[in-house]
Design an enzyme around this catalytic site. Structure first.
Site, PDB file in Angstrom:
ATOM      1  N   ASP A 127      14.124  -4.320 -41.711  1.00 52.17           N
ATOM      2  CA  ASP A 127      15.303  -5.163 -41.584  1.00 52.17           C
ATOM      3  C   ASP A 127      15.318  -6.333 -42.544  1.00 52.17           C
ATOM      4  O   ASP A 127      14.577  -6.356 -43.518  1.00 52.17           O
ATOM      5  CB  ASP A 127      15.610  -5.561 -40.137  1.00 52.17           C
ATOM      6  CG  ASP A 127      14.374  -5.948 -39.357  1.00 52.17           C
ATOM      7  OD1 ASP A 127      14.343  -5.696 -38.150  1.00 52.17           O
ATOM      8  OD2 ASP A 127      13.444  -6.485 -39.980  1.00 52.17           O
ATOM      9  N   LYS A 170      21.337  -6.498 -40.685  1.00 52.27           N
ATOM     10  CA  LYS A 170      22.786  -6.738 -40.755  1.00 52.27           C
ATOM     11  C   LYS A 170      23.324  -6.195 -42.072  1.00 52.27           C
ATOM     12  O   LYS A 170      22.753  -6.399 -43.121  1.00 52.27           O
ATOM     13  CB  LYS A 170      23.054  -8.251 -40.728  1.00 52.27           C
ATOM     14  CG  LYS A 170      23.270  -8.797 -39.363  1.00 52.27           C
ATOM     15  CD  LYS A 170      24.122 -10.071 -39.428  1.00 52.27           C
ATOM     16  CE  LYS A 170      24.129 -10.775 -38.108  1.00 52.27           C
ATOM     17  NZ  LYS A 170      23.080 -11.775 -37.945  1.00 52.27           N
ATOM     18  N   MET A 228      15.240 -18.838 -34.133  1.00 52.37           N
ATOM     19  CA  MET A 228      16.628 -18.427 -33.887  1.00 52.37           C
ATOM     20  C   MET A 228      17.457 -19.569 -33.285  1.00 52.37           C
ATOM     21  O   MET A 228      18.360 -19.325 -32.491  1.00 52.37           O
ATOM     22  CB  MET A 228      16.673 -17.210 -32.932  1.00 52.37           C
ATOM     23  CG  MET A 228      15.879 -16.029 -33.441  1.00 52.37           C
ATOM     24  SD  MET A 228      15.827 -14.675 -32.264  1.00 52.37           S
ATOM     25  CE  MET A 228      14.626 -15.264 -31.081  1.00 52.37           C
TER      26      MET A 228
HETATM   27  N1  SAH Z   1       9.023 -11.707 -35.529  1.00 52.78           N
HETATM   28  C1  SAH Z   1       9.448 -12.842 -36.281  1.00 52.78           C
HETATM   29  C2  SAH Z   1      10.569 -13.603 -35.613  1.00 52.78           C
HETATM   30  C3  SAH Z   1      11.845 -12.804 -35.522  1.00 52.78           C
HETATM   31  S1  SAH Z   1      13.153 -13.710 -34.821  1.00 52.78           S
HETATM   32  C4  SAH Z   1       8.241 -13.738 -36.528  1.00 52.78           C
HETATM   33  O1  SAH Z   1       7.195 -13.577 -35.915  1.00 52.78           O
HETATM   34  O2  SAH Z   1       8.338 -14.611 -37.413  1.00 52.78           O
HETATM   35  C5  SAH Z   1      13.970 -14.319 -36.243  1.00 52.78           C
HETATM   36  C6  SAH Z   1      13.751 -15.804 -36.386  1.00 52.78           C
HETATM   37  O3  SAH Z   1      12.494 -16.036 -36.957  1.00 52.78           O
HETATM   38  C7  SAH Z   1      14.723 -16.505 -37.293  1.00 52.78           C
HETATM   39  O4  SAH Z   1      15.906 -16.841 -36.623  1.00 52.78           O
HETATM   40  C8  SAH Z   1      13.945 -17.729 -37.668  1.00 52.78           C
HETATM   41  O5  SAH Z   1      13.992 -18.687 -36.643  1.00 52.78           O
HETATM   42  C9  SAH Z   1      12.538 -17.207 -37.722  1.00 52.78           C
HETATM   43  N2  SAH Z   1      12.110 -16.869 -39.071  1.00 52.78           N
HETATM   44  C10 SAH Z   1      11.793 -15.669 -39.556  1.00 52.78           C
HETATM   45  N3  SAH Z   1      11.371 -15.770 -40.831  1.00 52.78           N
HETATM   46  C11 SAH Z   1      11.418 -17.073 -41.146  1.00 52.78           C
HETATM   47  C12 SAH Z   1      11.085 -17.826 -42.293  1.00 52.78           C
HETATM   48  N4  SAH Z   1      10.621 -17.247 -43.383  1.00 52.78           N
HETATM   49  N5  SAH Z   1      11.256 -19.160 -42.266  1.00 52.78           N
HETATM   50  C13 SAH Z   1      11.704 -19.771 -41.166  1.00 52.78           C
HETATM   51  N6  SAH Z   1      12.041 -19.115 -40.053  1.00 52.78           N
HETATM   52  C14 SAH Z   1      11.884 -17.780 -40.029  1.00 52.78           C
END
Ligand code: SAH
Length: 507
Positions: free
Chosen positions: A36, A58, A173
């Protein structure tokens, strides 16, 4: 043990270097890759050519895959002996819905393996110099979904407890709800001056960090235009950001910049753009040649110590003059004797200094007009001036010397001519949209480039054009290919700055 067919793999927060070795190995071996949005293109590039790629993020028309659809794809693709890699941003089990995917696989008796990833919840703060725990400031941290509307009555979260929590709060998120999150925490008596940081695109080359307090952060974030993906960090540890920020993102990462300089002059520009993360494509549209007539150059090089003033209007002139000097029989370590030496700008001065010429004067504005200004103030009518210049050049300096009535030895030292062997590469790169920008370090580079695209201005202006200074900009405007931005100082650094500011979104 049965061999796994589906692999739930964490891709880490963004920077490809933060993926696990096991994860990389599996991507390289995958028969099917289901991925994704938040996965770096470089990681996707590790797959074998025959790997089936299924994008479930998306889409541009905002279709979002339902979890059921993704689950169904995993079940459908799973087969003994085949590797289906489900690649997810961060860690698959931290808000990644990896748990649901694993449940589905389990329900279908499909063997699977989970490869944890570095979660953005700790990595984004770390890349902002914010330790989520600290012996003096926070002895625990919570990772919380910010997706929940905190004002709704039946929240799955206990906001009162979150407000009282003494450790660090990390919201994922949460960008849309940030104003509500801050308000609800304050409403439950979390102090309004509690430090908050938002880390956008954490660990990516376009990472941005903004700090504030519960009271100010929503406004700060709105003004700076921060968007997803971002993590919100609440707690005293945020105060460490100022001291501990260590990561310098590269604003031109992912951008491809074309440069049109002659090859022998392109390396500094290339190095500086690459240092900011750009991919550089070279299209040398001109090449340096001897002038049509070298008599004057040879004469001047045979008696370089006979002048009161020596003026160089480009680094090319320095190069060609010293080439001629080197051909002389008796080379003087200090060829210009007591003469004052003027260089039009810093690159020309550097070329002279590299060849042992000291105390070179440079004007404030790096143009012929600036050189003329120096001569106007300092040149006496009984003095001799050597001017080393391009064959085609404006006559600003000559006019000044003549006005003062001094003796002028006017030497065309080189000419630049159109170089055509990059014509196809240039046209193809422009037509196929491979370039984000094209830089021009001289009027002739701009003219030649337009010639090489057969006068097709629209093709050229389909990318952003950058000019080194006012003269080049004037030429470009006259040609109908006005630049997007012009360097503030007429130097390579200025040109790089103009590209970085505009293309790197730093403006
Ligand atoms: N499994 C992922 C989280 C998925 S939910 C993890 O462990 O990081 C998606 C959310 O993750 C986004 O809305 C954001 O809040 C955060 N996120 C993912 N990648 C990011 C990044 N590079 N920098 C900041 N926030 C990030």
């Amino acid at each position: 043990m049965e061999e796994a067919q589906v692999f739930l793999v964490g891709a880490g927060p963004g920077d490809p270097g933060l993926m696990t070795l096991r994860g990389k190995e599996l991507v390289e071996q995958a028969d099917v890759l289901v991925y994704d949005r938040l996965v770096a293109p470089e990681i996707i590039g590790w797959v074998r050519p025959e790997c089936e790629m299924i994008y479930v993020g998306k889409t541009p028309d905002h279709h979002t895959f339902k979890q059921d659809e993704i689950n169904a794809i995993l079940v459908e693709k799973a087969e003994p002996g085949k590797k289906v890699v489900r690649l997810k941003g961060g860690d698959p089990f931290v808000f990644g819905r990896g748990g649901e995917e694993a449940e589905e696989l389990h329900a279908h008796n499909i063997p699977f393996e989970v490869v944890p990833g570095i979660s953005s919840s700790i990595a984004a703060p770390a890349y902002a110099g914010i330790p989520v725990t600290h012996r003096k400031m926070a002895s625990s941290f919570q990772v919380i979904t910010g997706h929940e509307d905190p004002t709704k009555l039946m929240s799955a979260l206990n906001w009162e407890q979150l407000a009282e929590f003494k450790g660090t709060l990390v919201f994922l998120m949460g960008m849309k709800n940030l104003p509500f999150i801050a308000e609800v925490l304050m409403a439950y008596s979390k102090p309004a001056d509690t430090p908050v940081a938002v880390v956008e695109h954490g660990t990516w080359q376009n990472q941005r960090v903004i700090t504030g307090t519960l009271e100010t952060i929503a406004l700060n974030v709105m003004e700076a235009g921060f968007t997803n993906p971002a993590v919100i960090v609440v707690g005293e540890v945020v105060t460490l950001h100022d001291q501990l920020k260590w990561f310098t993102p590269k604003p031109l990462a992912g951008k491809t910049v074309g440069i049109t300089r002659a090859r022998h002059q392109s390396s500094v520009l290339r190095d500086k753009l690459e240092a900011l993360g750009a991919t550089v494509e070279e299209f040398p549209v001109l090449v340096l040649r001897d002038p049509d007539d070298t008599t004057l150059l040879k004469q001047a090089a045979a008696q370089p110590g006979t002048f009161d003033w020596v003026v160089f209007t480009s680094a090319n002139g320095v190069k060609m003059f010293f080439k001629e000097l080197a051909a002389q029989e008796n080379i003087d370590l200090n060829p210009f004797g007591k003469a004052r030496v003027i260089a039009v700008g810093p690159a020309t001065a550097k070329a002279l200094e590299k060849r042992g010429v000291k105390s070179v004067l440079t004007p404030d504005s790096f143009q012929a007009e600036g050189v003329a200004d120096i001569l106007k103030r300092m040149l006496e009518s009984d003095q001799r001036v050597l001017l080393v210049r391009a064959q085609e050049a404006r006559t600003v300096v000559q006019d000044m010397v003549n006005t003062i009535g001094a003796e002028l030895v006017d030497v065309p030292a080189y000419k630049t001519v159109l170089r055509e062997d990059f014509k196809d590469a240039l046209n193809e790169a422009l037509r196929e949209g491979k370039l984000d920008a094209l830089t021009f370090a001289s009027s002739s580079a701009a003219r030649n480039t337009l010639t090489l695209v057969d006068g097709n201005k629209e093709l050229l202006t389909s990318v952003k054009l950058f000019s080194i200074g006012p003269l080049t900009t004037q030429t470009m405007e006259e040609l109908g290919i006005a630049p997007t931005a012009t360097a503030v100082s007429s130097t390579i650094d200025g040109l790089v700055g103009a590209v970085a500011n505009n293309l790197g979104g730093l403006e």
